[in-house]
Write an enzyme that holds these catalytic residues in place. Sequence first.
Site, mmCIF file in Angstrom:
data_model
loop_
_atom_site.group_PDB
_atom_site.id
_atom_site.type_symbol
_atom_site.label_atom_id
_atom_site.label_comp_id
_atom_site.label_asym_id
_atom_site.label_seq_id
_atom_site.Cartn_x
_atom_site.Cartn_y
_atom_site.Cartn_z
ATOM 1 N N HIS A 1 0.822 -1.206 0.000
ATOM 2 C CA HIS A 1 0.000 0.000 0.000
ATOM 3 C C HIS A 1 0.857 1.257 0.000
ATOM 4 C CE1 HIS A 1 -3.657 -2.288 0.651
ATOM 5 N NE2 HIS A 1 -4.321 -1.169 0.495
ATOM 6 N N LYS B 1 -10.081 -7.704 8.126
ATOM 7 C CA LYS B 1 -10.778 -7.971 9.372
ATOM 8 C C LYS B 1 -10.532 -6.795 10.288
ATOM 9 C CE LYS B 1 -6.931 -10.402 11.567
ATOM 10 N NZ LYS B 1 -6.590 -9.738 12.842
#
Lengths: 280, 185
Positions: B38, B103
């Site tokens: 990222h 999550k």
Amino acid sequence: MKKVSYEQVVEAVARLCKESNYFLGEDVKAAFVEALEKEESPTGKDILRQLIKNAEIAAAEEVPMCQDTGVAVVFLEVGQDVQVEGGYLYDAIQEGVRKGYTEGYLRKSMVEDPFNRKNTGDNTPAIIHTRIVPGDKLKITVAPKGGGSENMSAIAMLPPAAGLEGAKKFIVDTVRKAGPNPCPPIVVGVGIGGNFEKAALMAKEALLRPLGQPNPSPEVAALEKDLLEEINKLGIGPQGLGGRTTALAVHVEIHPCHIASLPVAVNINCHASRHKSISL
Amino acid sequence: MADRYITPPLTDEMVEELRIGDQVYISGVLYTARDAAHKRLVELLDAGKPLPVDLKGQIIYYVGPSPAKPGQVIGSAGPTTSYRMDAYAPRLLEIGLKGMIGKGSRNQEVKDAIVRHKGVYFAAVGGAAALISKCIKKAEVIAYPDLGPEAIRRLEVENLPVIVVNDAHGGDLYEEGVKKYGIPT
């Protein structure tokens, strides 16, 4: 003086790295089944069923139950009448971790520097905690610890006036703040007393105790029961999607401390509460 | 709450139909990326350079799989905790990313960006990594192989089960779950 060879240690550690990641403990599996009976949320029940199935697949196929095969945390209990032959004990531990993580197709998650983030490629270095004990046994425990749950852990240096209520509030608040992030249902390891590092180490050691086995002190056992009830009232539930099973167990260890201090450390473990031991 | 079957690329209309609590089965192509990948993607955007993969309409799965054993497509592959990608996610949603799988909770900036750009955040079952890997039919590293488990992979999946946690309408299943099951003390 009992002699243990360097190679024996390497092999034992390599095996424990693999087995701890493939085979979930019977105590944790039993806790899943018990939670499934008590859980009220249909989604929560479904998740618990998936976790049971996941553990079965991992064991049957000898693959990691979780892709995060963790930092290799190694606890050593070295009998004072044991001698390690053929090399330095800590080198043997690191070599065992290197071997186990490579041979076992376990994920390598250690970076060599917190800022350059370059992966060491073999999951070393392990974090080693050593205790010298009476006797002539060398007990090795490998406890792989995932980053997601470890990141949700916390320590507080409370003033003694905060007392038991202050400690309980900090523990429950830490779990509340962690919310869905550490993969609930979690196991909560707590260390109260000692000093800054002793409290943190006790919290981690508390995670090694078999689930459902209370602290031998009735007062501490009562605190564990109380904390588990409070935590399971939070409603976080399996995977944080709501439910009664936020924690499978709370394990508390306590230790004497300084007149000025009340350290409280909370080490959160995900549902994959992994550890395996061997005595050489 | 409904069972839904989706295949990326996703459109605004497809995303708008998804509601928190929906059980979604994804088939088709997903891209993996976590912390270090990222960082690199956003650095490329900052420098005005093209990304190694076109993310328009795509879904990113936050996962760092364990190595594949001989004969396996991929090792164990459960979701990693998503908040670590919060700093980067709004930027990727802005350029057309539609979905994220991970999550744990997202911050308000990400939730706002999900509504603004019509995106969706799904949770997979954390730790159910051996089970989830069964849904992955093909995996190849397409960028940043030096990042090891953090490299960007192209996955082909079949009926990968996820749950909608943050929808394009501002819903948050984690908040709803706690409201429903929390017992005031």
